[in-house]
Write an enzyme that holds these catalytic residues in place. Structure first.
Site, mmCIF file in Angstrom:
data_model
loop_
_atom_site.group_PDB
_atom_site.id
_atom_site.type_symbol
_atom_site.label_atom_id
_atom_site.label_comp_id
_atom_site.label_asym_id
_atom_site.label_seq_id
_atom_site.Cartn_x
_atom_site.Cartn_y
_atom_site.Cartn_z
ATOM 1 N N TYR A 161 42.607 33.218 44.452
ATOM 2 C CA TYR A 161 42.153 33.982 43.705
ATOM 3 C C TYR A 161 41.126 35.271 43.611
ATOM 4 C CZ TYR A 161 41.999 34.804 38.686
ATOM 5 O OH TYR A 161 41.791 35.733 37.450
ATOM 6 N N LYS A 165 42.001 39.470 43.257
ATOM 7 C CA LYS A 165 41.800 40.244 41.939
ATOM 8 C C LYS A 165 41.043 41.151 42.826
ATOM 9 C CE LYS A 165 43.211 38.048 38.588
ATOM 10 N NZ LYS A 165 44.660 38.951 37.793
#
Length: 271
Positions: A161, A165
């Site tokens: 993640y 991001k």
């Protein structure tokens, strides 16, 4: 070439055309409600069913008919086709890319396919959306990426993640520079944890260390977070961080080159 200065925010105009990916739920859907109530023409894009979202949005007082399209952001060719179809009727003033997924697990427990899928949706999906929609955006328009505090500060269990991001934040940084001459503004939203269905589902299985580290940035109610996001978009800020605690974490991490936040993270993980 000088950059055109917009006389007022596109998103504040009653007739603004707003595209929102991931608009069937969570932050995307709440933003859609805010813009519909403001008299904007909203178009939703989501891989999930948008029927319930469109029904609820259309029932709001004074709502302009809401359009919806099925969109798989990981399929570049399909994304171009869908945006071409949507823009043929009404090109966007503001594009807010919210679509994404989350996964919290230690690095050595994430398989090849799961890691690749998350990167394809969150990072490559952001690229595909930008590449598909920018040909339909004119000077004065605004491209907004919804990333995460996990794109600014590392977190236990977020190897995939955070990688995705951080990449979205980097993409936004570059596009801000490259699109300035065309008069297209770019923003990136980096919220801490927000009470959405995605987060509720993630809590069922995420490591306790992830839970502890989330305390550093805090958790925001959905409506409060979206109100701050909307304000940042209207003001055309590049980096939008809703929540005082999250902004404090970002500032501390920036001011002290990560030294303090890394020590705090190590302490919380070892508890």
């Amino acid at each position: 070439m000088s950059r055109p200065e917009p006389s007022s925010s596109q998103a504040s105009r009653n007739n603004a055309r707003i595209y929102i990916t991931g608009g069937a739920s969570g932050i995307g859907f709440q933003l859609a409600k805010v813009y519909v109530r403001a008299g904007c023409a909203v178009t939703l894009f989501d891989i999930q069913s948008t029927e319930a979202a469109v029904t609820e949005l259309s029932a709001l007082s004074g709502a302009i008919p809401v359009r919806a399209f099925v969109l798989d952001v990981s399929d570049a060719a399909s994304v171009r086709e869908v945006f071409d179809q949507a823009a043929a009727e009404a090109a966007p003033d503001v594009v807010i890319h919210c679509a994404g997924i989350c996964m919290a697990a230690p690095f050595d427990e994430i398989g090849d396919d799961a890691y690749t899928r998350l990167i394809n949706i969150n990072l490559l999906g952001s690229r595909h959306v930008a590449a598909a929609v920018l040909p339909h955006m004119n000077a004065g328009s605004h491209l907004v990426f919804v990333a995460s505090m996990a794109g600014l500060v590392g977190c236990y269990g977020y190897s995939a993640y955070c990688a995705s991001k951080y990449g979205v934040v980097g993409l936004a940084e570059v596009l801000r520079i490259e699109l300035a001459a065309k008069g297209i503004d770019v923003s990136v939203v980096c919220p801490p944890e927000v009470e959405t269905p995605l987060v509720v589902e993630e809590r069922k299985s995420r490591p306790r260390q992830t839970e502890a580290l989330k305390l550093m940035a805090g958790t925001l109610p959905l409506e409060y977070a979206v109100a701050q996001i909307r304000r940042g978009i209207d003001r055309r800020r590049f980096l939008i961080i809703p929540g005082k605690r999250a902004r404090g974490l970002w500032f501390t991490n920036k001011l002290l080159p990560g030294c303090l936040t890394r020590r705090l993270a190590d302490f919380l993980v070892k508890r």
